[in-house]
Enzyme design. Structure first.
Site, short mmCIF file in Angstrom:
data_model
loop_
_atom_site.label_atom_id
_atom_site.label_comp_id
_atom_site.label_asym_id
_atom_site.label_seq_id
_atom_site.Cartn_x
_atom_site.Cartn_y
_atom_site.Cartn_z
N ARG A 25 1.88 -6.65 10.35
CA ARG A 25 2.86 -5.65 9.25
C ARG A 25 2.96 -7.00 8.15
O ARG A 25 3.13 -5.78 6.95
CB ARG A 25 3.92 -5.46 10.08
CG ARG A 25 5.15 -4.63 8.91
CD ARG A 25 6.28 -3.67 10.20
NE ARG A 25 6.57 -2.96 9.30
CZ ARG A 25 7.73 -2.86 8.52
NH1 ARG A 25 8.35 -4.15 8.86
NH2 ARG A 25 8.35 -1.33 8.42
N VAL B 74 7.30 2.09 4.50
CA VAL B 74 6.55 1.03 5.13
C VAL B 74 7.26 1.39 6.27
O VAL B 74 8.22 0.86 6.29
CB VAL B 74 5.48 -0.33 5.66
CG1 VAL B 74 5.63 -0.64 6.59
CG2 VAL B 74 5.10 -0.45 4.31
N SER B 75 7.47 2.88 7.28
CA SER B 75 8.72 3.22 8.06
C SER B 75 9.14 2.06 8.80
O SER B 75 8.52 0.75 9.94
CB SER B 75 8.31 4.42 8.85
OG SER B 75 7.86 5.18 8.19
N ALA B 76 9.81 1.80 9.47
CA ALA B 76 11.18 1.33 10.52
C ALA B 76 9.84 1.36 11.96
O ALA B 76 9.65 1.95 12.36
CB ALA B 76 12.23 1.17 10.15
N GLN C 58 8.39 3.99 13.87
CA GLN C 58 6.41 4.31 14.09
C GLN C 58 6.86 4.11 15.66
O GLN C 58 5.36 5.27 16.19
CB GLN C 58 6.18 2.68 13.54
CG GLN C 58 6.16 2.56 11.95
CD GLN C 58 5.28 1.95 11.08
OE1 GLN C 58 5.63 1.15 11.67
NE2 GLN C 58 4.76 2.37 10.01
#
Length: 416
Positions: free
Chosen positions: A44, A78-80, A84
């Site tokens: 990530r 960038v989503s949590a 996701q």
């Protein structure tokens, strides 16, 4: 490609990633071994902005802003990880599936590609060339560059060149469902979309049922809003408080006939009304917002600016402060400590304007109605009816949210 300052330490990155996934598994967000393997594999930290510490890059609860616009407003994130993972579960992503992702960042597309495997296909689309360039760079650095097709285009049209899709996962806040998305799904396909309904958003997993679409799950969430043809901005009405500062009412679907009639509302009140409805100190009441958004005429969000009495009293510090307009007056929800049975805080409202009492009491009446009909919405309570379909009558309360291409509904449990 962007890297965190400590990304050159692969052991530390692996350690942080493992801890993140352990947390996701323990909290029940990971839906199966393929999804767990994806989260344990995809780095990530290669998809977050340069300078992001690994601790933040691998925080299971935290999204990371990837691009900010004017005044610092988030344009891409960038989503949590928990969200996701949950949306992947909502979509039922599995090996061999063909998936369209709306809204690119690279990381989520990598996760999808890892899960669908070599026999599947992932297409990601975004309107912003800066975002797709960053996604492309991250995908290449992470080893997924040849497993994800990146498209720069307005997602309102979908990506017909690679349709039909087994699943569409929308990772931006959508005010409506683009007809192209539904048309480009396979017969048994699923769309997972963070749908905004009169201000409030739920990630909905929707599957076709005859002429309309019904939910199989719903999750409270927040996303940066859609850009392009699918964009929908809130309307703002600012009112100067005679005591100082500005109070702003924000409207999504609500239409106000004569906004100028509210100009002097803050010169009257506040008048208080209390409901007798309580919650525990840390209790959740997100579904109350959706009830009011669907059934309270004049519904709006409320922002109390610096220097206003409302801000000084903390009235708008509640989660998503909201209210409603009633002609030349408006009400705002508030909470107070309570010794009533069943909770530590009691819901109420304060009213402003010549009809302050009526405005406050109208809000309180709907709080009581929500309490009667059940505080939680079932996962299958949401539906989407494309334009031209008939919404059948129901004995249960049905909140309707009228869009351009159709109508979203929430059906609440009837009183037993």
């Amino acid at each position: 490609m962007t890297q965190a300052p400590d990304a050159t330490n692969p052991d530390l990155a692996d350690e942080r990633r493992a801890a993140m996934v352990d947390r996701l598994v323990a909290d029940g967000w990971i839906s199966g071994p393929e999804v767990e393997a994806a989260f344990r594999t995809v780095p990530r930290h290669l998809f977050v902005p340069e300078g992001t510490p690994l601790e933040k890059a691998y925080d299971a609860d935290q999204s990371v802003v990837a691009k900010a616009g004017p005044h610092g407003v988030s344009m891409s994130t960038v989503s949590a990880p928990w969200l996701q993972a949950h949306m992947i579960a909502q979509a039922g992503i599995a090996p061999g599936m063909k998936v369209l992702e709306v809204g690119s960042g690279g990381y989520n597309a990598s996760l999808l590609a890892h899960v669908v495997g070599d026999q599947g296909q992932v297409v990601t689309v975004d309107i912003d060339p800066e975002v797709t360039a960053r996604a492309t760079a991250g995908l290449g650095a992470a080893g997924y560059g040849d497993r994800v097709i990146v498209v720069t285009a307005d997602a309102e049209h979908g990506v017909p060149a690679y349709a039909d899709y087994d699943a569409i996962v929308v990772t931006v806040g959508a005010w409506d469902l683009a007809p192209a998305w539904l048309e480009q799904l396979t017969d048994g396909g699923v769309i997972v979309v963070p749908l905004r309904m009169n201000t409030f958003t739920r990630s909905l997993a929707l599957r076709r049922s005859g002429e309309h679409w019904v939910s199989t799950s719903a999750q409270l969430c927040g996303f940066v809003p859609m850009q392009g043809l699918g964009a929908r901005k809130e309307r703002r009405l600012q009112m100067r408080d005679p005591a100082g500062g500005v109070v702003t009412l924000l409207f999504d679907e609500t239409e106000i006939d004569n906004p100028h009639s509210l100009a002097g509302a803050l010169e009257h009140g506040p008048v208080h009304a209390w409901s007798g409805v309580t919650i525990p100190d840390q209790g959740e009441f997100g579904d109350l917002h959706l009830w009011l958004a669907g059934f309270l005429p004049g519904f709006c969000r409320v922002e109390a600016g610096p220097g206003t009495p409302m801000a000084a009293e903390g009235v708008c510090r509640t989660w998503f402060p909201f209210g409603a307009v009633l002609d030349d007056s408006f009400g705002v929800m508030e909470l107070r400590e309570s010794d009533l049975p069943g909770g530590d805080r009691e819901f109420g409202a304060r009213g402003y304007g010549p009809h302050a009492t009526e405005a406050a009491e109208a809000l309180v009446a709907q709080i009581k109605a929500w309490d009667v009909h059940g505080r939680q919405i079932p996962d299958d309570a949401f539906a989407y009816w494309p334009a031209g379909t008939t919404i059948p009558a129901s004995d249960a309360p049905v909140g309707q949210f009228h869009k351009i291409h159709g109508t979203a509904t929430i059906t609440w449990p009837p009183v037993s």
